[in-house]
Design a protein around this motif. Sequence first.
Motif, PDB file in Angstrom:
ATOM      1  N   HIS A 140      17.868 -23.932  -2.367  1.00 54.53           N
ATOM      2  CA  HIS A 140      19.450 -24.080  -2.571  1.00 54.53           C
ATOM      3  C   HIS A 140      19.937 -22.858  -3.514  1.00 54.53           C
ATOM      4  CE1 HIS A 140      19.178 -26.340  -6.216  1.00 54.53           C
ATOM      5  NE2 HIS A 140      18.216 -26.859  -5.643  1.00 54.53           N
ATOM      6  N   LEU A 141      18.905 -22.152  -4.327  1.00 55.33           N
ATOM      7  CA  LEU A 141      19.440 -21.422  -5.500  1.00 55.33           C
ATOM      8  C   LEU A 141      20.064 -20.182  -4.886  1.00 55.33           C
ATOM      9  CD1 LEU A 141      16.311 -21.874  -7.767  1.00 55.33           C
ATOM     10  CD2 LEU A 141      18.680 -22.986  -7.899  1.00 55.33           C
ATOM     11  N   PRO A 142      21.025 -19.517  -5.651  1.00 54.61           N
ATOM     12  CA  PRO A 142      21.526 -18.209  -5.378  1.00 54.61           C
ATOM     13  C   PRO A 142      20.298 -17.277  -5.447  1.00 54.61           C
ATOM     14  CG  PRO A 142      22.764 -18.990  -6.841  1.00 54.61           C
ATOM     15  CD  PRO A 142      21.797 -20.164  -6.792  1.00 54.61           C
ATOM     16  N   VAL A 143      20.347 -16.005  -4.439  1.00 62.30           N
ATOM     17  CA  VAL A 143      19.574 -15.173  -4.525  1.00 62.30           C
ATOM     18  C   VAL A 143      20.012 -13.666  -4.375  1.00 62.30           C
ATOM     19  CG1 VAL A 143      17.375 -13.821  -3.093  1.00 62.30           C
ATOM     20  CG2 VAL A 143      17.933 -16.377  -2.949  1.00 62.30           C
ATOM     21  N   ILE A 144      19.539 -12.860  -5.517  1.00 60.68           N
ATOM     22  CA  ILE A 144      20.161 -11.474  -5.442  1.00 60.68           C
ATOM     23  C   ILE A 144      19.104 -10.538  -5.345  1.00 60.68           C
ATOM     24  CG2 ILE A 144      22.030 -12.390  -7.063  1.00 60.68           C
ATOM     25  CD1 ILE A 144      20.649 -10.782  -9.609  1.00 60.68           C
ATOM     26  N   VAL A 145      19.551  -9.146  -5.484  1.00 57.13           N
ATOM     27  CA  VAL A 145      18.582  -8.140  -5.041  1.00 57.13           C
ATOM     28  C   VAL A 145      18.589  -7.093  -6.229  1.00 57.13           C
ATOM     29  CG1 VAL A 145      18.285  -5.973  -3.448  1.00 57.13           C
ATOM     30  CG2 VAL A 145      18.207  -8.515  -2.574  1.00 57.13           C
ATOM     31  N   ASP A 146      17.656  -6.594  -6.605  1.00 54.12           N
ATOM     32  CA  ASP A 146      17.430  -5.472  -7.719  1.00 54.12           C
ATOM     33  C   ASP A 146      16.806  -4.160  -6.851  1.00 54.12           C
ATOM     34  OD1 ASP A 146      16.559  -3.605  -9.430  1.00 54.12           O
ATOM     35  OD2 ASP A 146      16.090  -4.888 -10.881  1.00 54.12           O
ATOM     36  N   PHE A 154       0.899  -1.240   0.080  1.00 55.21           N
ATOM     37  CA  PHE A 154      -0.032  -0.208  -0.095  1.00 55.21           C
ATOM     38  C   PHE A 154       0.888   1.227   0.091  1.00 55.21           C
ATOM     39  CE2 PHE A 154       0.630  -1.306   4.286  1.00 55.21           C
ATOM     40  CZ  PHE A 154       1.010  -0.511   4.762  1.00 55.21           C
ATOM     41  N   GLU A 155       2.374   1.137   0.089  1.00 57.15           N
ATOM     42  CA  GLU A 155       2.945   2.317   0.322  1.00 57.15           C
ATOM     43  C   GLU A 155       3.394   2.951  -1.127  1.00 57.15           C
ATOM     44  OE1 GLU A 155       4.346   4.115   2.925  1.00 57.15           O
ATOM     45  OE2 GLU A 155       4.699   5.119   1.087  1.00 57.15           O
ATOM     46  N   PRO A 156       3.017   3.994  -1.532  1.00 58.95           N
ATOM     47  CA  PRO A 156       3.216   4.667  -2.726  1.00 58.95           C
ATOM     48  C   PRO A 156       4.541   5.346  -2.674  1.00 58.95           C
ATOM     49  CG  PRO A 156       1.684   6.183  -1.486  1.00 58.95           C
ATOM     50  CD  PRO A 156       2.110   5.156  -0.707  1.00 58.95           C
ATOM     51  N   ALA A 157       5.275   5.787  -1.490  1.00 54.56           N
ATOM     52  CA  ALA A 157       6.442   6.398  -1.671  1.00 54.56           C
ATOM     53  C   ALA A 157       7.712   5.884  -2.300  1.00 54.56           C
ATOM     54  CB  ALA A 157       7.062   6.494  -0.162  1.00 54.56           C
ATOM     55  N   THR A 158       7.566   4.526  -2.439  1.00 53.52           N
ATOM     56  CA  THR A 158       8.355   3.755  -3.432  1.00 53.52           C
ATOM     57  C   THR A 158       7.739   3.102  -4.598  1.00 53.52           C
ATOM     58  OG1 THR A 158       8.416   1.901  -1.778  1.00 53.52           O
ATOM     59  CG2 THR A 158      10.425   3.523  -1.488  1.00 53.52           C
ATOM     60  N   ARG A 159       8.552   2.831  -5.459  1.00 49.00           N
ATOM     61  CA  ARG A 159       7.999   2.166  -6.636  1.00 49.00           C
ATOM     62  C   ARG A 159       7.215   0.729  -6.307  1.00 49.00           C
ATOM     63  NH1 ARG A 159      10.898   1.150 -12.359  1.00 49.00           N
ATOM     64  NH2 ARG A 159       8.948   1.103 -13.585  1.00 49.00           N
ATOM     65  N   ASN A 160       8.163   0.163  -5.639  1.00 45.65           N
ATOM     66  CA  ASN A 160       7.779  -1.190  -4.718  1.00 45.65           C
ATOM     67  C   ASN A 160       8.454  -1.299  -3.519  1.00 45.65           C
ATOM     68  OD1 ASN A 160       7.730  -2.530  -8.096  1.00 45.65           O
ATOM     69  ND2 ASN A 160       6.001  -2.581  -7.011  1.00 45.65           N
ATOM     70  N   THR A 161       7.818  -2.097  -2.619  1.00 47.48           N
ATOM     71  CA  THR A 161       8.531  -2.467  -1.396  1.00 47.48           C
ATOM     72  C   THR A 161       9.578  -3.530  -1.520  1.00 47.48           C
ATOM     73  OG1 THR A 161       6.564  -1.636  -0.264  1.00 47.48           O
ATOM     74  CG2 THR A 161       8.097  -2.855   0.981  1.00 47.48           C
ATOM     75  N   LEU A 162      10.837  -3.089  -1.256  1.00 46.05           N
ATOM     76  CA  LEU A 162      11.821  -4.291  -1.158  1.00 46.05           C
ATOM     77  C   LEU A 162      11.327  -5.220  -0.044  1.00 46.05           C
ATOM     78  CD1 LEU A 162      14.336  -5.402  -2.490  1.00 46.05           C
ATOM     79  CD2 LEU A 162      15.689  -4.241  -0.856  1.00 46.05           C
ATOM     80  N   ASP A 163      11.399  -6.478  -0.248  1.00 42.26           N
ATOM     81  CA  ASP A 163      10.898  -7.273   0.703  1.00 42.26           C
ATOM     82  C   ASP A 163      12.250  -8.034   1.108  1.00 42.26           C
ATOM     83  OD1 ASP A 163       9.927  -9.214   2.253  1.00 42.26           O
ATOM     84  OD2 ASP A 163       8.870 -10.265   0.951  1.00 42.26           O
ATOM     85  N   ILE A 164      12.932  -7.292   1.964  1.00 44.69           N
ATOM     86  CA  ILE A 164      14.380  -7.912   2.380  1.00 44.69           C
ATOM     87  C   ILE A 164      14.508  -9.316   2.942  1.00 44.69           C
ATOM     88  CG2 ILE A 164      14.727  -6.674   4.572  1.00 44.69           C
ATOM     89  CD1 ILE A 164      16.999  -6.714   1.561  1.00 44.69           C
ATOM     90  N   ALA A 165      13.212  -9.397   3.854  1.00 48.28           N
ATOM     91  CA  ALA A 165      13.372 -10.858   4.540  1.00 48.28           C
ATOM     92  C   ALA A 165      13.285 -11.939   3.621  1.00 48.28           C
ATOM     93  CB  ALA A 165      11.881 -10.733   5.372  1.00 48.28           C
ATOM     94  N   ALA A 166      12.678 -11.792   2.376  1.00 44.37           N
ATOM     95  CA  ALA A 166      12.629 -12.678   1.198  1.00 44.37           C
ATOM     96  C   ALA A 166      13.928 -13.358   0.874  1.00 44.37           C
ATOM     97  CB  ALA A 166      12.190 -12.310  -0.057  1.00 44.37           C
ATOM     98  N   VAL A 167      14.958 -12.537   1.228  1.00 46.90           N
ATOM     99  CA  VAL A 167      16.207 -13.051   0.678  1.00 46.90           C
ATOM    100  C   VAL A 167      16.655 -14.166   1.580  1.00 46.90           C
ATOM    101  CG1 VAL A 167      18.702 -12.274   0.435  1.00 46.90           C
ATOM    102  CG2 VAL A 167      17.034 -10.834  -0.126  1.00 46.90           C
ATOM    103  N   PRO A 168      16.874 -13.963   3.058  1.00 43.33           N
ATOM    104  CA  PRO A 168      17.194 -15.076   3.888  1.00 43.33           C
ATOM    105  C   PRO A 168      16.041 -16.192   3.768  1.00 43.33           C
ATOM    106  CG  PRO A 168      16.626 -13.307   5.298  1.00 43.33           C
ATOM    107  CD  PRO A 168      16.969 -12.644   3.801  1.00 43.33           C
TER     108      PRO A 168
END
Length: 343
Positions: free
Chosen positions: A268-274, A247-261
């Motif tokens: 087992h696949l590598p995970v990167i961030v955009d 619901f947050e319009p201040a950013t284009r999308n919300t980076l879901d940082i918890a999704a990384v760990p």
Amino acid sequence: MVIVMSPDATADDVDAVVAAVESAGGEASVGRLSVAGGSGRTFIGVTGDLALIDALRIDEMRGVGRVRRVSTSYKLVSREHRTERSTVEVGGVTIGPGTFTLIAGPCAVESAAQTTEAAQIARSAGATMLRGGAFKPRTSPYAFQGLGEAGLKILADVRDRTGLPVVTEVLSVRDVELVASYADMLQIGTRSMQNFPLLQAVGAAGRPVLLKRGMMNTIEEWLMAAEYIARAGTLDIVLCERGIRTFEPATRNTLDIAAVPLAQHLSHLPVIVDPSHSGGRRDLVAPLSRAAVAAGADGVIIDVHPRPEQARCDGGQALTGPELLPLARQLDDLTTVLGRTTA
Ligand code: E4P
Ligand code: PEP
């Protein structure tokens, strides 16, 4: 259940396993996987009454390498199937645990000169891979759609001159072969994450795949999308968290940082961030990149442009050379503190 056949298993060995599974009322689907740096392996995905199938002692049959029960709905990409985290090789660059890969380049390939300049920025900051879109998924049909094959030729030429392997998006099944003939890695964008025929086509294309998370998809749906690619033939898949709609319009999308760990825990696949497409703002690229390193990401993919104010796509989130350079140094320092090396 996943049965991985040994490298010397014959077609008769595979048929015998399938027949045994079917005799116990189970269903078997046979696939072939290629994994970076290794030879291909035949695997058999099995569903049905696993107690009955267990009684067959499949692990003792000829040609069977390993039998694993996997409780998650995704199997081949699951950490239950492969406990060690995997690495993926792209044109000599290794992405995965222990390293941190910086991928940079223009959002869209606009011209040979612009792509060359962006690649020089990327390389001088220490990036080891080049990004750039030739087929652009645009919200408006009137917006710049990319240069198509002419853009792929530019990317391949810049790759040959700089030595940076190229990742670029493929939007349609029709173009998979074409894009694979120029690119080192095929990108599935957020808008295509559940285009299942496309996932199957890139899985069979013989190239590593960068799978972005759908902006409206759960982590489980993302991993199921990866499973489509794996089932089609390759485990050389890198996951990319690129922000989700909130619901947050201040950013284009919300980076879901918890999704990384979380994704690293489940798969087992590598995970990167955009950090570029998630925040959609130049001033957020550095903090989001630092957050990515701290969260354990295996790399970042960053938009750069020599003249962002003239960009034909996403100029507001592109870094210039003077902005990328200090950020790359910081990421280097952070990865060192965390006991990893930059790739
Ligand atoms: C970028 O690479 C995408 O094509 C872009 O972010 C889509 O944005 P748009 O909504 O401006 O088309
Ligand atoms: C891109 O990286 O060029 C892109 C279109 O990103 P996303 O699919 O994450 O929007």
